[in-house]
Design a protein around this motif. Sequence first.
Motif, PDB file in Angstrom:
ATOM      1  N   TYR A   1     -49.886  17.628   6.152  1.00 17.07           N
ATOM      2  CA  TYR A   1     -49.761  18.846   6.941  1.00 17.07           C
ATOM      3  C   TYR A   1     -48.914  18.519   8.166  1.00 17.07           C
ATOM      4  O   TYR A   1     -48.959  17.397   8.685  1.00 17.07           O
ATOM      5  CB  TYR A   1     -51.125  19.309   7.458  1.00 17.07           C
TER       6      TYR A   1
ATOM      7  N   PRO B   1     -47.242  22.733   4.723  1.00 20.39           N
ATOM      8  CA  PRO B   1     -48.478  22.538   3.956  1.00 20.39           C
ATOM      9  C   PRO B   1     -48.672  21.079   3.558  1.00 20.39           C
ATOM     10  O   PRO B   1     -47.725  20.282   3.591  1.00 20.39           O
ATOM     11  CB  PRO B   1     -48.244  23.400   2.706  1.00 20.39           C
TER      12      PRO B   1
ATOM     13  N   LEU C   1     -48.757  18.277   0.934  1.00 21.14           N
ATOM     14  CA  LEU C   1     -48.111  18.121  -0.367  1.00 21.14           C
ATOM     15  C   LEU C   1     -48.993  17.223  -1.226  1.00 21.14           C
ATOM     16  O   LEU C   1     -49.240  16.057  -0.890  1.00 21.14           O
ATOM     17  CB  LEU C   1     -46.714  17.510  -0.211  1.00 21.14           C
TER      18      LEU C   1
ATOM     19  N   ASP D   1     -50.001  16.350  -8.346  1.00 21.61           N
ATOM     20  CA  ASP D   1     -51.008  16.446  -9.400  1.00 21.61           C
ATOM     21  C   ASP D   1     -51.157  15.084 -10.088  1.00 21.61           C
ATOM     22  O   ASP D   1     -50.173  14.491 -10.541  1.00 21.61           O
ATOM     23  CB  ASP D   1     -50.578  17.510 -10.414  1.00 21.61           C
TER      24      ASP D   1
ATOM     25  N   GLY E   1     -44.428  21.771  -1.540  1.00 22.20           N
ATOM     26  CA  GLY E   1     -45.710  22.104  -2.141  1.00 22.20           C
ATOM     27  C   GLY E   1     -46.033  23.578  -2.151  1.00 22.20           C
ATOM     28  O   GLY E   1     -46.842  24.032  -2.972  1.00 22.20           O
ATOM     29  N   ALA E   2     -45.408  24.356  -1.259  1.00 21.89           N
ATOM     30  CA  ALA E   2     -45.675  25.790  -1.233  1.00 21.89           C
ATOM     31  C   ALA E   2     -45.225  26.468  -2.519  1.00 21.89           C
ATOM     32  O   ALA E   2     -45.796  27.494  -2.924  1.00 21.89           O
ATOM     33  CB  ALA E   2     -44.974  26.430  -0.036  1.00 21.89           C
TER      34      ALA E   2
ATOM     35  N   ASP F   1     -47.827  25.686  -5.338  1.00 27.97           N
ATOM     36  CA  ASP F   1     -49.121  26.216  -4.892  1.00 27.97           C
ATOM     37  C   ASP F   1     -49.182  27.733  -5.027  1.00 27.97           C
ATOM     38  O   ASP F   1     -50.250  28.294  -5.320  1.00 27.97           O
ATOM     39  CB  ASP F   1     -49.367  25.833  -3.427  1.00 27.97           C
ATOM     40  N   ALA F   2     -48.050  28.408  -4.828  1.00 27.01           N
ATOM     41  CA  ALA F   2     -48.030  29.873  -4.851  1.00 27.01           C
ATOM     42  C   ALA F   2     -48.401  30.441  -6.217  1.00 27.01           C
ATOM     43  O   ALA F   2     -48.887  31.567  -6.312  1.00 27.01           O
ATOM     44  CB  ALA F   2     -46.650  30.384  -4.433  1.00 27.01           C
TER      45      ALA F   2
ATOM     46  N   GLU G   1     -50.113  28.339  -8.498  1.00 28.91           N
ATOM     47  CA  GLU G   1     -51.208  27.467  -8.949  1.00 28.91           C
ATOM     48  C   GLU G   1     -50.812  26.636 -10.163  1.00 28.91           C
ATOM     49  O   GLU G   1     -51.533  26.580 -11.162  1.00 28.91           O
ATOM     50  CB  GLU G   1     -52.468  28.294  -9.222  1.00 28.91           C
TER      51      GLU G   1
END
Length: 411
Positions: free
Chosen positions: A194, A309, A311, A314, A347-348, A351-352, A354
């Motif tokens: 962050y 955000p 990061l 996965d 990462g956004a 993430d947006a 999923e």
Amino acid sequence: MPETTTILDEHPDLRASLHDLYRHLHSHPELSMQEEATASLIEERMSDLGYEVFRCGGTGVVATLRNGEGPVVGFRADTDALPVEEDTGLDYASTARGTLPDGSDVPVMHACGHDMHVTAAIGAATLLAGDRDAWSGTVVFLFQPGEETAQGAAAMLADGLWDRAERPEVIYGQHVWPGVTGTIDLTPGPAMTYSDAWRVTVRGRGGHGSQPESTIDPVVLAAHMIVRIQSLKSREVAAQKAAVITVATIHAGLKENIIPATAEFTINMRNLDADVRDHLLAGLRRVILAEAMASDAPEPEIEEIYTFPLLVNDEDETATVLEVLRGALGEEEVHEIPAVMGSEDFGALPDAIEVPGVYWFFGGLTREEVEGEGPTVTNHSPHFGPQLEPTLGVGVTAAHAVLTARLAPRA
């Protein structure tokens, strides 16, 4: 270290073309959210390759290649440059200038290697377009503006990115950095922090330097705030938790014998844990307000400049990417590393919607530059000029290998 071989060794004409492209991009950098010429160049190159192209988020470009049934896979490259005056000595060094949002005229340089990211992505896109018999599915390239200011991913999402583009099952990205050229570094799980940035305007009461008793000195007050802020990490966060608080700018006054009415400083805070972030954000506000109260000063103004955000790579997808990259570049050249304290808005994008995301680093310096005496040149330095090869070849190889491994093979 043995000589690094890359996929561009098999495509000398493409390598020469990409070298020209890279030099052009490096010589013509553009500031965040102002990447008009860069976007136009990307549109032209990707359209010529047969990709469906549209603008998104102002100067963002989305390029899609559909090649039959199969997975939809995304790849992101950022495009913006920094207000830095280049001092690399390269014969294609930037002499460009730009205008910041506040109207300041500044030098501009690709001091973070985004020109390398764009070139590598176009290289991988070229190989995919030229070998459609080998794979099936859909690949979506996201050329994102404004990474340096955390505006770009948000702008593309606000402009309906995932309503207008195919939604990938996974999104990949990469970044050149001050590692040894020919190598790749990758972190499973939380990988980049962050990041929150604030601008604080400290309000006092100005007056003559000989009569401080009739003033409220915002310079002294700001100094107390800045010193006290540093104790938040050392005294309120467990030693096992990573966090960094930096005050890198402070501005006040115009003359040595005039106590100004205001002082301004900026804060940058980074961490890897949501609870730590919440605690430190609250602590920053508490210290700033309490110090102002202790000096009987008006309440300071706190402006939130940006937020990056966390990061997170996965873990399952990262394990697969590690295997693919080691197969493409060699076991010894691909390393797992701890999280880094830099930040990214990559990462956004996954993430947006999923879906998983994986983001890795590829080295851009010689071993002597990394391991020799003296400090290593880092991103954002006026001296940051990655070795063109094998750095670019590794970037193209990594992108192409990971994408083709995730797309469906043709029978």
